[in-house]
Design a protein around this motif. Structure first.
Motif, short mmCIF file in Angstrom:
data_model
loop_
_atom_site.label_atom_id
_atom_site.label_comp_id
_atom_site.label_asym_id
_atom_site.label_seq_id
_atom_site.Cartn_x
_atom_site.Cartn_y
_atom_site.Cartn_z
N VAL A 342 44.59 62.14 94.71
CA VAL A 342 45.85 61.38 94.70
C VAL A 342 45.64 60.08 95.46
N ARG A 343 45.86 58.95 94.79
CA ARG A 343 45.68 57.67 95.47
C ARG A 343 46.79 57.47 96.50
N ARG A 344 46.44 56.79 97.58
CA ARG A 344 47.41 56.58 98.65
C ARG A 344 48.46 55.54 98.27
N PHE A 345 48.03 54.46 97.61
CA PHE A 345 48.95 53.38 97.28
C PHE A 345 49.21 53.33 95.78
N ASP A 346 50.39 52.87 95.40
CA ASP A 346 50.69 52.63 93.99
C ASP A 346 49.75 51.56 93.44
N ALA A 347 49.47 51.65 92.15
CA ALA A 347 48.63 50.63 91.51
C ALA A 347 49.36 49.29 91.51
N GLU A 348 48.63 48.23 91.81
CA GLU A 348 49.23 46.89 91.80
C GLU A 348 49.45 46.41 90.37
N SER A 349 50.40 45.52 90.21
CA SER A 349 50.61 44.88 88.91
C SER A 349 49.40 44.00 88.60
N PRO A 350 49.14 43.72 87.31
CA PRO A 350 48.00 42.86 86.96
C PRO A 350 48.02 41.52 87.68
N ALA A 351 49.20 40.91 87.82
CA ALA A 351 49.28 39.61 88.49
C ALA A 351 48.90 39.72 89.96
N LEU A 352 49.40 40.77 90.62
CA LEU A 352 49.08 40.96 92.03
C LEU A 352 47.62 41.33 92.22
N GLN A 353 47.05 42.10 91.29
CA GLN A 353 45.63 42.43 91.34
C GLN A 353 44.78 41.17 91.31
N THR A 354 45.17 40.23 90.47
CA THR A 354 44.42 38.98 90.36
C THR A 354 44.45 38.20 91.66
N ILE A 355 45.64 38.10 92.27
CA ILE A 355 45.77 37.37 93.53
C ILE A 355 44.96 38.06 94.63
N THR A 356 45.08 39.38 94.70
CA THR A 356 44.35 40.13 95.73
C THR A 356 42.85 39.97 95.57
N ARG A 357 42.37 40.07 94.33
CA ARG A 357 40.94 39.94 94.08
C ARG A 357 40.42 38.57 94.49
N ARG A 358 41.19 37.53 94.17
CA ARG A 358 40.74 36.17 94.49
C ARG A 358 40.73 35.93 96.00
N LEU A 359 41.72 36.48 96.69
CA LEU A 359 41.73 36.35 98.14
C LEU A 359 40.51 37.02 98.76
N ARG A 360 40.21 38.21 98.31
CA ARG A 360 39.07 38.94 98.87
C ARG A 360 37.76 38.26 98.53
#
Length: 375
Positions: A342-360
């Motif tokens: 069971v994953r701890r956090f809900d899956a991010e939306s595609p838009a938020l995934q893109t922002i998170t990936r670019r920040l990292r």
């Protein structure tokens, strides 16, 4: 931007990060480990921040304090209390060894969050080491000093995945002149309706907690409301709210420890009912109705944060219930055996995934900081 070396330069930390980047060695950034349960398990070599501690500057008249990230939270709060100030977002301790860097990295706030704001609202500036071993600074020591991306506030809740925080400048506020706690015997539906009604009025609301003692089937359902503000405003609100909903005023000597226990999750509700249950946090709009789930709940933040214990098999049901009211659910605490897969956090939306990936990618191009912590 990179900053030049000074007498307060964290040279040993910078060297450690550069070495890890060259060898592609993952680092597990840690302070007091009081929030080690939060998020996905992390591997890598420990990078202990507790030796990088100390209050760098405190300007009471400017309402700002600057500290090294490894400074114990208790030390920061004690220094502020001496000047009649505090951290308004009520940060959880979860143990005596909590550090101020861990407070910001985890991004967790206590009972006052709904009215006082969250951690990121009080981060004025930060210095941190990125995945290339560069020591960067963002923000400053005043509110309106940011051009472009406000990276210092993006660190709040980043769980150590963007860099090693070394210094933080935080906005603080004076302690309110008056405080009072009222308790009402109300069911969940009635409590939420009353909170929503009060929330639309000019009342000095600061925190709320609705709970039913699960240890006794005959225990009443209780709503606790904390008021903070000017003496006249608090006294007037106490009289008015008590008349409207039949409440009683608690002694502050009793209520204070109870609010601390709520903040640090040491109330009886937060004791695991069984080994196969995990603690779920539902983050919802404040005006969300009663959520129809067969699990006892504790409700904070005027309805915006709801806690419940449930087995891993209920994960899909819980997340679906939260999603129906535009919220999300986090598996906040769970043993390794109680929630396999069971994953701890809900899956991010595609838009938020893109922002998170670019920040990292921008700040940790080699993926060495707390890999996997946020799933």
């Amino acid at each position: 931007m990179p900053i030049s070396p000074t007498n307060d330069t964290p040279t040993a930390l910078i060297d450690r990060v550069r070495s890890a980047a060259e060898s592609r060695t993952p680092l597990h950034i840690r302070g007091g480990d009081t929030k080690a349960f939060y998020g996905e398990p992390v591997g890598g070599q420990p990078l202990d921040m507790r030796d990088w501690r100390g209050i760098v500057a405190h300007e009471p008249s400017e309402l700002v304090i600057t500290v090294r990230a490894g400074t114990p939270l208790a030390e920061v709060e004690a220094a502020l209390a001496e000047k009649g100030q505090h951290l308004p977002f009520d940060p959880p301790h979860f143990g005596d060894s909590a550090t101020i860097g861990g407070v910001v990295a985890a991004g967790l706030a206590g009972p006052a969050r709904a009215t006082a704001g969250g951690v990121r609202d009080y981060v004025l500036g930060a210095q941190f080491i990125n995945g290339k071993g560069e020591w960067l600074t963002f923000g400053g020591q005043v509110m309106k000093n940011v051009a472009g991306y406000d990276v210092s506030r993006a660190l709040a809740g980043s769980m150590g995945t963007l860099g090693v925080i070394t210094h933080l400048s935080l906005k603080v506020l004076p302690v309110a002149p008056a405080e009072a706690t009222l308790v009402f015997q109300l069911g969940q539906h009635g409590a939420l309706e009353q909170l929503h009604r009060w929330g639309g009025q000019p009342l000095p609301l600061n925190a709320s907690c609705w709970v039913k003692d699960t240890t006794s089937p005959d225990a009443p359902e209780l709503l606790f409301v904390r008021l903070r503000g000017a003496v006249a405003a608090v006294e007037s609100a106490c009289d008015r709210m008590a008349r409207e909903a039949g409440g009683q005023r608690m002694d502050n000597a009793q209520a204070g420890p109870d609010w601390a226990a709520c903040r640090d999750q040491t109330l009886p509700f937060f004791a695991p009912p069984s080994a196969d249950h995990g603690l779920w946090r539902l983050s919802l709009p404040q005006t969300a109705p009663v959520i129809d789930l067969p699990h006892a709940q504790l409700i904070e933040w005027q309805g915006a944060q709801r806690w419940l214990w449930a087995p891993a098999s209920a994960a899909a049901q819980i997340r679906a219930a939260a999603a129906t009211v535009q919220g999300h659910a986090t598996l906040f605490r769970a043993s390794a055996d109680s929630a396999p897969g069971v994953r701890r956090f809900d899956a991010e939306s595609p838009a938020l995934q893109t922002i998170t990936r670019r920040l990292r990618e921008a700040f940790d191009p080699h993926g060495i900081f707390n890999p996997g912590r946020m799933g």
